[in-house]
Design a protein around this motif. Structure first.
Motif, PDB file in Angstrom:
ATOM      1  N   VAL A  54       0.834  -1.205   0.000  1.00 18.35           N
ATOM      2  CA  VAL A  54       0.000   0.000   0.000  1.00 18.35           C
ATOM      3  C   VAL A  54       0.866   1.251   0.000  1.00 18.35           C
ATOM      4  O   VAL A  54       0.709   2.152  -0.834  1.00 18.35           O
ATOM      5  CB  VAL A  54      -0.952  -0.013   1.208  1.00 18.35           C
ATOM      6  N   ILE A  55       1.806   1.320   0.941  1.00 19.87           N
ATOM      7  CA  ILE A  55       2.588   2.548   1.091  1.00 19.87           C
ATOM      8  C   ILE A  55       3.510   2.759  -0.098  1.00 19.87           C
ATOM      9  O   ILE A  55       3.562   3.854  -0.677  1.00 19.87           O
ATOM     10  CB  ILE A  55       3.397   2.489   2.403  1.00 19.87           C
ATOM     11  N   VAL A  60       3.413   6.669  -6.666  1.00 19.52           N
ATOM     12  CA  VAL A  60       2.495   7.325  -7.600  1.00 19.52           C
ATOM     13  C   VAL A  60       2.378   8.816  -7.281  1.00 19.52           C
ATOM     14  O   VAL A  60       2.418   9.674  -8.175  1.00 19.52           O
ATOM     15  CB  VAL A  60       1.113   6.643  -7.564  1.00 19.52           C
ATOM     16  N   MET A  61       2.220   9.158  -5.997  1.00 18.94           N
ATOM     17  CA  MET A  61       2.131  10.569  -5.614  1.00 18.94           C
ATOM     18  C   MET A  61       3.410  11.312  -5.976  1.00 18.94           C
ATOM     19  O   MET A  61       3.360  12.462  -6.444  1.00 18.94           O
ATOM     20  CB  MET A  61       1.851  10.680  -4.118  1.00 18.94           C
ATOM     21  N   SER A  62       4.568  10.660  -5.754  1.00 15.18           N
ATOM     22  CA  SER A  62       5.831  11.295  -6.131  1.00 15.18           C
ATOM     23  C   SER A  62       5.888  11.560  -7.628  1.00 15.18           C
ATOM     24  O   SER A  62       6.347  12.624  -8.074  1.00 15.18           O
ATOM     25  CB  SER A  62       6.999  10.392  -5.701  1.00 15.18           C
ATOM     26  N   LEU A  63       5.378  10.601  -8.424  1.00 12.95           N
ATOM     27  CA  LEU A  63       5.369  10.773  -9.872  1.00 12.95           C
ATOM     28  C   LEU A  63       4.503  11.967 -10.264  1.00 12.95           C
ATOM     29  O   LEU A  63       4.928  12.837 -11.034  1.00 12.95           O
ATOM     30  CB  LEU A  63       4.850   9.496 -10.533  1.00 12.95           C
ATOM     31  N   TYR A  64       3.298  12.061  -9.726  1.00 12.40           N
ATOM     32  CA  TYR A  64       2.398  13.153 -10.093  1.00 12.40           C
ATOM     33  C   TYR A  64       2.894  14.496  -9.568  1.00 12.40           C
ATOM     34  O   TYR A  64       2.735  15.535 -10.231  1.00 12.40           O
ATOM     35  CB  TYR A  64       0.988  12.868  -9.558  1.00 12.40           C
ATOM     36  N   MET A  65       3.497  14.520  -8.390  1.00 16.34           N
ATOM     37  CA  MET A  65       4.043  15.778  -7.885  1.00 16.34           C
ATOM     38  C   MET A  65       5.167  16.283  -8.788  1.00 16.34           C
ATOM     39  O   MET A  65       5.286  17.486  -9.047  1.00 16.34           O
ATOM     40  CB  MET A  65       4.560  15.597  -6.454  1.00 16.34           C
ATOM     41  N   ARG A  89      -4.712  17.060  -8.468  1.00 11.92           N
ATOM     42  CA  ARG A  89      -5.940  16.409  -8.012  1.00 11.92           C
ATOM     43  C   ARG A  89      -5.797  14.888  -8.041  1.00 11.92           C
ATOM     44  O   ARG A  89      -6.272  14.182  -7.145  1.00 11.92           O
ATOM     45  CB  ARG A  89      -7.120  16.839  -8.900  1.00 11.92           C
ATOM     46  N   THR A  90      -5.167  14.375  -9.092  1.00 15.50           N
ATOM     47  CA  THR A  90      -4.939  12.930  -9.182  1.00 15.50           C
ATOM     48  C   THR A  90      -4.067  12.451  -8.026  1.00 15.50           C
ATOM     49  O   THR A  90      -4.324  11.400  -7.409  1.00 15.50           O
ATOM     50  CB  THR A  90      -4.288  12.574 -10.516  1.00 15.50           C
ATOM     51  N   GLY A  91      -3.010  13.219  -7.725  1.00 10.92           N
ATOM     52  CA  GLY A  91      -2.167  12.879  -6.586  1.00 10.92           C
ATOM     53  C   GLY A  91      -2.930  12.922  -5.283  1.00 10.92           C
ATOM     54  O   GLY A  91      -2.734  12.081  -4.396  1.00 10.92           O
ATOM     55  N   GLU A  92      -3.846  13.887  -5.143  1.00 11.82           N
ATOM     56  CA  GLU A  92      -4.678  13.978  -3.943  1.00 11.82           C
ATOM     57  C   GLU A  92      -5.591  12.763  -3.820  1.00 11.82           C
ATOM     58  O   GLU A  92      -5.766  12.192  -2.734  1.00 11.82           O
ATOM     59  CB  GLU A  92      -5.496  15.260  -3.989  1.00 11.82           C
TER      60      GLU A  92
END
Length: 365
Positions: free
Chosen positions: A179-180, A186-191, A210-213
């Motif tokens: 999970v983590i 993924v969040m790192s990629l979108y940021m 928004r996708t990262g959120e």
């Protein structure tokens, strides 16, 4: 474990077992009295039965007192000794007393028996001497064997419980890692995408944020589910998490640079297999982002008669130092093994890295 639970459920309480032993002594001594039911015979039988109620708490004392009753019963003119109470008392010593005390009581019983019967040894064979002389040690040995078996069973149950705890800890570690690691990557990629596109295309950057959120919310939801599982104290849980083959398209889409292909006629997968396939794809895509940033991934899900195969490959080049099996690959291997399948992972001849799992849909004989 089921057999052990049934045994524990149907085991007699201690007081009922002791009362049963007392009843056996009364039935044996009063029902088999050779010289009739005289006052001494009845008193010895009642006294021996009463000792049975204390045999667990005071096994050595009960054995000594039962021996005294036996010696009294062997005195003339009536030779009706309470043998049953003496045998059960000696058994109780082996079952409930310490090893050294049981050996001491057994040796004392053998010596008393030998001395008491010493007058009849003349002309007796060696087998008869050994049989009569060592007979008091037999119930002590039997009780000690039963005690050792009970201790061994208890130790095995403890080991099984400890093993179950370790397996559950490993399962939780795999879940947390999956999970983590996935959602954070993924969040790192979108940021990173948002940071680079803010000056050029603020609208696209906002959509990326928004996708990262949304990914962060999904990570929190799965984390809460894991915490709920830990708080259930063994109660059944309807879903392992919002994971499964049905969510593979969304998983691949949010990875950003991957495609999904499905071959064969789709069938409903068992829950454990459905869960494992999702986690394998999730972890493989996470590893691609971590170790081969920018590489394109291809997910191939194949349904075959009696089995399902999933393959995740990329065209990236591993970073220097990325050698060995990490927690992610080890977790994938454990998941596949629990489903009775096989996992292969390693560099592809065409370049990049490939993870291939083959999982049967029926139990192997």
């Amino acid at each position: 474990m089921i057999v052990g639970a049934v045994r524990g459920r149907w085991r007699l309480p201690a007081w009922a077992s002791d009362a049963g032993a007392a009843a056996v002594v009364l039935a044996a001594e009063l029902g088999l009295a050779s010289y009739g039911l005289g006052a001494r015979v009845v008193l010895l039988a009642v006294a021996g039965a009463g000792l049975m109620l204390l045999r667990r708490r005071y096994p050595a004392s009960v054995a000594v007192m039962a021996g005294v009753l036996y010696l009294i019963g062997t005195q003339p003119p009536e030779y009706d000794a309470p043998v049953s109470s003496a045998l059960i008392a000696l058994y109780s010593v082996g079952r409930h007393a310490s090893g050294r005390l049981a050996i001491g009581i057994g040796a004392l019983a053998v010596m008393v028996g030998a001395v008491r019967s010493g007058a009849g040894w003349e002309g007796a064979s060696l087998a008869s001497v050994l049989t009569v002389g060592l007979s008091p040690a037999a119930p002590v040995a039997a009780g000690h064997i039963v005690r050792l078996r009970a201790e061994l069973l208890h130790r095995r149950q403890q080991q099984a419980a400890e093993l179950a705890v370790r397996e559950e800890r490993r399962r939780i570690a795999r879940e947390l890692h999956d999970v983590i690691a996935h959602h954070v990557s993924v969040m790192s990629l979108y940021m990173g995408v948002a940071r680079r596109t803010i000056p050029l295309d603020p609208g696209r950057a906002e959509e990326t944020l928004r996708t990262g959120e949304d990914t962060a919310r999904q990570a929190m939801a799965e984390m809460r589910h894991l915490l709920d599982v830990l708080r259930t104290d063994g109660e059944p849980v309807d879903d392992q998490a919002d994971v499964g083959v049905a969510r593979l398209p969304a998983l691949v889409e949010e990875s950003g640079n991957a495609t999904l292909e499905v071959a064969g006629e789709a069938v409903e997968l068992p829950t454990t297999v459905d869960h494992a396939v999702y986690r394998i794809v999730q972890e493989a895509l996470t590893n691609t982002r971590k170790h081969a940033a920018g590489a394109r991934s291809r997910v191939l899900l194949t349904y075959q008669p009696g089995l399902v195969e999933v393959e995740v490959g990329d065209d990236g080049q591993p970073r220097p130092g990325d050698v060995g099996v990490g927690l992610g690959l080890a977790g994938m291997a454990e998941r596949v093994s629990l489903c009775g399948g096989e996992l292969r992972a390693g560099p592809s001849p065409r370049g990049g890295f490939v993870v291939h799992a083959r999982i049967p849909l029926v139990e192997r004989p």
